[in-house]
Design a protein around this motif. Structure first.
Motif, PDB file in Angstrom:
ATOM      1  N   THR A 209      40.679 -60.362  31.846  1.00  0.00           N
ATOM      2  CA  THR A 209      41.650 -60.630  32.904  1.00  0.00           C
ATOM      3  C   THR A 209      42.304 -61.993  32.670  1.00  0.00           C
ATOM      4  OG1 THR A 209      40.429 -61.977  34.519  1.00  0.00           O
ATOM      5  CG2 THR A 209      39.885 -59.620  34.430  1.00  0.00           C
ATOM      6  N   GLY A 210      43.319 -62.298  33.444  1.00  0.00           N
ATOM      7  CA  GLY A 210      43.962 -63.601  33.363  1.00  0.00           C
ATOM      8  C   GLY A 210      43.059 -64.730  33.828  1.00  0.00           C
ATOM      9  N   CYS A 211      41.901 -64.379  34.368  1.00  0.00           N
ATOM     10  CA  CYS A 211      40.951 -65.366  34.871  1.00  0.00           C
ATOM     11  C   CYS A 211      39.609 -65.250  34.157  1.00  0.00           C
ATOM     12  CB  CYS A 211      40.757 -65.191  36.374  1.00  0.00           C
ATOM     13  SG  CYS A 211      42.241 -65.468  37.350  1.00  0.00           S
TER      14      CYS A 211
ATOM     15  N   PHE B  36      37.659 -58.780  42.756  1.00  0.00           N
ATOM     16  CA  PHE B  36      38.220 -60.121  42.903  1.00  0.00           C
ATOM     17  C   PHE B  36      39.716 -60.107  42.619  1.00  0.00           C
ATOM     18  CE2 PHE B  36      37.053 -59.703  38.478  1.00  0.00           C
ATOM     19  CZ  PHE B  36      38.057 -60.362  37.775  1.00  0.00           C
ATOM     20  N   TYR B  37      40.360 -61.162  43.067  1.00  0.00           N
ATOM     21  CA  TYR B  37      41.790 -61.342  42.831  1.00  0.00           C
ATOM     22  C   TYR B  37      41.972 -62.482  41.843  1.00  0.00           C
ATOM     23  CZ  TYR B  37      46.611 -62.777  43.569  1.00  0.00           C
ATOM     24  OH  TYR B  37      47.926 -63.114  43.373  1.00  0.00           O
ATOM     25  N   CYS B  38      42.833 -62.281  40.861  1.00  0.00           N
ATOM     26  CA  CYS B  38      43.124 -63.337  39.890  1.00  0.00           C
ATOM     27  C   CYS B  38      44.527 -63.883  40.167  1.00  0.00           C
ATOM     28  CB  CYS B  38      43.031 -62.787  38.469  1.00  0.00           C
ATOM     29  SG  CYS B  38      43.627 -63.971  37.228  1.00  0.00           S
ATOM     30  N   PRO B  39      44.613 -65.121  40.666  1.00  0.00           N
ATOM     31  CA  PRO B  39      45.926 -65.695  40.987  1.00  0.00           C
ATOM     32  C   PRO B  39      46.815 -65.851  39.751  1.00  0.00           C
ATOM     33  CG  PRO B  39      44.138 -67.044  41.872  1.00  0.00           C
ATOM     34  CD  PRO B  39      43.510 -66.041  40.974  1.00  0.00           C
ATOM     35  N   ALA B  40      46.193 -66.071  38.591  1.00  0.00           N
ATOM     36  CA  ALA B  40      46.970 -66.339  37.376  1.00  0.00           C
ATOM     37  C   ALA B  40      47.815 -65.137  36.951  1.00  0.00           C
ATOM     38  CB  ALA B  40      46.036 -66.756  36.243  1.00  0.00           C
TER      39      ALA B  40
ATOM     40  N   GLN C 277      33.746 -72.015  37.518  1.00  0.00           N
ATOM     41  CA  GLN C 277      34.859 -72.473  36.677  1.00  0.00           C
ATOM     42  C   GLN C 277      35.979 -71.451  36.721  1.00  0.00           C
ATOM     43  OE1 GLN C 277      32.824 -70.431  35.695  1.00  0.00           O
ATOM     44  NE2 GLN C 277      33.339 -69.457  33.772  1.00  0.00           N
ATOM     45  N   GLY C 278      37.112 -71.815  36.185  1.00  0.00           N
ATOM     46  CA  GLY C 278      38.195 -70.850  36.091  1.00  0.00           C
ATOM     47  C   GLY C 278      39.003 -70.764  37.359  1.00  0.00           C
ATOM     48  N   ARG C 279      39.909 -69.852  37.396  1.00  0.00           N
ATOM     49  CA  ARG C 279      40.867 -69.805  38.492  1.00  0.00           C
ATOM     50  C   ARG C 279      40.623 -68.665  39.463  1.00  0.00           C
ATOM     51  NH1 ARG C 279      44.917 -69.426  33.896  1.00  0.00           N
ATOM     52  NH2 ARG C 279      42.920 -68.757  33.045  1.00  0.00           N
ATOM     53  N   VAL C 280      39.500 -67.990  39.275  1.00  0.00           N
ATOM     54  CA  VAL C 280      39.182 -66.923  40.210  1.00  0.00           C
ATOM     55  C   VAL C 280      38.861 -67.529  41.569  1.00  0.00           C
ATOM     56  CG1 VAL C 280      37.506 -65.127  40.767  1.00  0.00           C
ATOM     57  CG2 VAL C 280      38.298 -65.416  38.426  1.00  0.00           C
TER      58      VAL C 280
END
Ligand SMILES: [Zn+2]
Length: 200
Positions: A34-36, A46-50, A158-161
């Motif tokens: 995923t982007g996250c 989950f939702y990935c904002p990226a 960590q990360g953007r999740v």
């Protein structure tokens, strides 16, 4: 169900003078890039904002059903509506503001506020789609979704999740904010950031 959220949020955004861009929903099995970072079934939905996508491994629903006997329709819809809530927060720049707080000692409080607002937004959606509430046991479903989240989603710090681990408030708070959204049906009544933390 996702299409229903598009209808509701398109109308709500229009009311705010904005245009709603819907998220994509990705259904995967086991692991998925995923982007996250790599999505893992054990993380729960989950939702990935990226990349503006919602990821879900459908085994989550099996778990929800078997371990908690959570009523199917509503529990499943609630889970998606909550993630769509994170997407709405992302579009409105709220998630970004909270992410910027990362590293501060009170970051967890902002994270809880963000989670409770996502529950409120799920409630706003439900206000416009009451046909999903046929079983009438909102509390049970929200509690089940909450518990299973606690159990399965380990801290992904960590990360953007937008993580759900230990940062989403108590089951009681989550139910209350869901209900607030359900009763109000209006985005602007859900400002969980303006209320003193101990009164959330
Ligand atoms: Zn969340």
């Amino acid at each position: 169900m996702l299409a229903d959220t598009e209808d509701v949020w398109s109308i709500e955004f229009e009311r705010l003078g904005r245009r709603y861009a819907p998220p994509a929903l990705v259904v995967y099995r086991d692991r998925y890039p995923t982007g996250c970072g790599t999505g893992d079934a054990r993380m729960g939905p989950f939702y990935c904002p990226a990349d503006r996508k919602i990821y879900i491994d459908l085994s989550f629903y099996t778990e929800l059903e078997k371990q908690f006997e959570a009523p199917g329709d509503f529990a499943q819809a609630y889970v998606i509506a909550h993630e769509v809530g994170h997407h709405v927060q992302n579009l409105l720049g709220i998630s970004e503001k909270v992410s910027a707080m990362r590293g501060r000692p009170d970051y967890n409080e902002y994270s809880v506020r963000l989670e409770l607002q996502a529950d409120f937004l799920a409630g706003v959606w439900a206000n416009h789609n009451s046909r999903y509430l046929d079983r009438g046991d909102i509390d049970e479903a929200v509690r089940a979704a909450n518990q299973i989240g606690d159990d399965t989603i380990q801290a992904r710090t960590q990360g953007r999740v937008v993580t759900h681990a230990f940062t989403h408030g108590t089951a009681e708070q989550r139910m209350r904010w869901f209900r607030n959204g359900l009763e109000s049906g209006r985005f602007e009544d859900g400002n969980t950031f303006d209320i003193p933390y101990e009164r959330l």
